[in-house]
Design a protein around this motif. Structure first.
Motif, mmCIF file in Angstrom:
data_model
loop_
_atom_site.group_PDB
_atom_site.id
_atom_site.type_symbol
_atom_site.label_atom_id
_atom_site.label_comp_id
_atom_site.label_asym_id
_atom_site.label_seq_id
_atom_site.Cartn_x
_atom_site.Cartn_y
_atom_site.Cartn_z
ATOM 1 N N UNK A 296 39.615 46.787 -116.435
ATOM 2 C CA UNK A 296 40.585 47.864 -116.187
ATOM 3 C C UNK A 296 40.388 49.104 -117.056
ATOM 4 N N UNK A 297 39.712 48.966 -118.212
ATOM 5 C CA UNK A 297 39.541 50.141 -119.081
ATOM 6 C C UNK A 297 38.108 50.670 -119.110
ATOM 7 N N UNK A 298 37.245 50.165 -118.201
ATOM 8 C CA UNK A 298 35.831 50.550 -118.210
ATOM 9 C C UNK A 298 35.655 52.065 -118.059
ATOM 10 N N UNK A 299 36.436 52.639 -117.155
ATOM 11 C CA UNK A 299 36.291 54.082 -116.900
ATOM 12 C C UNK A 299 36.640 54.899 -118.140
ATOM 13 N N UNK A 300 37.661 54.426 -118.879
ATOM 14 C CA UNK A 300 38.054 55.156 -120.096
ATOM 15 C C UNK A 300 36.957 55.105 -121.153
ATOM 16 N N UNK A 301 36.273 53.970 -121.220
ATOM 17 C CA UNK A 301 35.175 53.856 -122.192
ATOM 18 C C UNK A 301 34.077 54.860 -121.845
ATOM 19 N N UNK A 302 33.699 54.896 -120.557
ATOM 20 C CA UNK A 302 32.639 55.826 -120.150
ATOM 21 C C UNK A 302 33.065 57.275 -120.380
ATOM 22 N N UNK A 303 34.355 57.555 -120.145
ATOM 23 C CA UNK A 303 34.850 58.927 -120.301
ATOM 24 C C UNK A 303 34.688 59.429 -121.732
ATOM 25 N N UNK A 304 34.608 58.509 -122.694
ATOM 26 C CA UNK A 304 34.421 58.934 -124.083
ATOM 27 C C UNK A 304 33.067 59.600 -124.294
ATOM 28 N N UNK A 305 32.096 59.238 -123.466
ATOM 29 C CA UNK A 305 30.753 59.749 -123.731
ATOM 30 C C UNK A 305 30.062 60.394 -122.555
ATOM 31 N N UNK A 306 30.772 60.560 -121.430
ATOM 32 C CA UNK A 306 30.122 61.042 -120.213
ATOM 33 C C UNK A 306 30.904 62.203 -119.605
ATOM 34 N N UNK B 113 22.610 52.107 -126.540
ATOM 35 C CA UNK B 113 23.687 52.307 -125.566
ATOM 36 C C UNK B 113 24.632 51.099 -125.542
ATOM 37 N N UNK B 114 24.043 49.898 -125.587
ATOM 38 C CA UNK B 114 24.878 48.687 -125.579
ATOM 39 C C UNK B 114 25.831 48.693 -126.784
ATOM 40 N N UNK B 115 25.299 48.967 -127.969
ATOM 41 C CA UNK B 115 26.145 48.909 -129.161
ATOM 42 C C UNK B 115 27.178 50.035 -129.143
ATOM 43 N N UNK B 116 26.787 51.190 -128.590
ATOM 44 C CA UNK B 116 27.767 52.289 -128.459
ATOM 45 C C UNK B 116 28.908 51.861 -127.527
ATOM 46 N N UNK B 117 28.540 51.261 -126.374
ATOM 47 C CA UNK B 117 29.560 50.842 -125.401
ATOM 48 C C UNK B 117 30.484 49.783 -126.005
ATOM 49 N N UNK B 118 29.875 48.856 -126.743
ATOM 50 C CA UNK B 118 30.693 47.780 -127.313
ATOM 51 C C UNK B 118 31.650 48.350 -128.365
ATOM 52 N N UNK B 119 31.133 49.273 -129.160
ATOM 53 C CA UNK B 119 31.978 49.912 -130.172
ATOM 54 C C UNK B 119 33.103 50.715 -129.514
ATOM 55 N N UNK B 120 32.758 51.470 -128.465
ATOM 56 C CA UNK B 120 33.758 52.308 -127.790
ATOM 57 C C UNK B 120 34.793 51.458 -127.062
ATOM 58 N N UNK B 121 34.454 50.193 -126.774
ATOM 59 C CA UNK B 121 35.356 49.303 -126.033
ATOM 60 C C UNK B 121 36.305 48.541 -126.950
#
Ligand SMILES: [Zn+2]
Lengths: 98, 210
Positions: B133-143, B194-202
């Motif tokens: 449910x929060x995947x889009x918000x994570x991507x929005x941090x960096x995209x 990218x993986x570690x960035x995504x995990x951190x942002x999540x």
């Protein structure tokens, strides 16, 4: 955010693009027939107007296609975007639209 | 013929399989991350306005190269073809299906004497899936792409930047509660970053590996 409209991808953030300098500079058919001055003119001399400027951009982080932009170098407003091979728009003094 | 060798995902060192087993019990996380390793990625160049080129690709992979920019044809569970440019596409198929697709494309484009190029780029990238449910918000941090369902949805793609890293982004699903499922095709040398960035942002939403 400064948005540029890629002719293929639509509006994208400026950081996805790379500036490619003045557009519509044609390589001379026979470089060896040119004088040094004429060759130097082709290689190095570029317009540097304050106002409308025809220039090339490439959508580096997107579709990687080159296209042409008419941009007011004073206001940074983009006045026209057209594909490679298309006729440039007539230069105008407009371009205060942001 | 290339000798067989052991394929290794660029994220292999993160031990994601073991983590997925350990975290399978986690519930209610806002984000689920997973790697889809060893997909076959085939780059095709050709003239979209030439019916013979389109026909040769259709004959080879049973998919029509889309001419609408930034779209994907085909079902995520099967083979897909993604628009990369007005004369460029990427075929995405399951591990092990690439060789046959390559051979068919080579044959049919060659038989038609078409001006085209087919390149296997499978090992250039890996695929990271982000859902929940929060995947889009994570991507929005960096995209900078607008991923709101009113602007972006399943079947759409973008070559863009996520956290300063160039990716091919594809949305594969859209749930009713605005939860989207996205795939990020990232160059292997950027995959760990990218993986570690995504995990951190999540972290703030709760995250598990699947
Ligand atoms: Zn583009």
């Amino acid at each position: 955010m400064f948005l540029i409209t890629c002719p293929w991808c639509g509006e994208r953030e400026e950081s996805e693009f790379t500036y490619g300098h003045e557009a519509h500079i044609t390589r001379p058919e026979d470089p060896s027939a040119l004088s040094d001055d004429e060759w130097a003119d082709y290689l190095f001399m570029r317009k540097n107007p304050k106002g409308p400027h025809l220039e090339r951009w490439v959508h580096t982080a997107g579709c990687r296609r080159w296209f042409n932009v008419q941009r007011n170098t004073h206001t940074n407003a983009i006045m026209a975007i057209y594909k490679i091979g298309e006729t440039p728009p007539k230069a105008t003094t407009a371009g205060n639209k942001s | 013929m290339v000798d067989a060798y052991r394929l290794r995902s660029p994220l292999d060192h993160l031990g994601l399989t073991a983590r997925a087993q350990a975290e399978a019990e986690y519930s209610g996380t806002g984000v689920v991350l997973s790697e889809i390793a060893h997909l076959c990625l085939i780059n095709i160049r050709g003239d979209a306005s030439d019916p013979a080129f389109i026909a040769a690709v259709e004959k080879s992979i049973k998919l029509t190269p889309p001419t609408a920019p930034n779209t994907v044809a085909g079902k995520p569970s099967q083979s897909r073809i993604m628009w990369l440019g007005p004369d460029e596409w990427l075929v995405i198929t399951k591990p092990g299906r690439g060789e046959r697709a390559m051979a068919e494309l080579w044959k049919n484009l060659k038989d038609g004497k078409l001006h085209a190029a087919v390149t296997d780029s499978s090992e250039a990238r890996t695929c990271i899936r982000i859902e929940g449910p929060r995947a889009r918000e994570v991507l929005a941090k960096g995209c900078p792409i607008d991923l709101h369902p009113s602007a972006f949805g399943p079947g759409q793609s973008a070559q863009c930047i996520v956290a300063k890293c160039g990716v091919m982004l594809v949305q594969t699903a859209q749930a009713k509660d605005t939860a989207g499922t996205y795939e990020l095709y990232v160059l292997r040398s950027f995959a760990t970053y990218l993986w570690t960035w995504l995990e951190d942002a999540s972290q703030e939403f709760g995250v598990r590996v699947a």
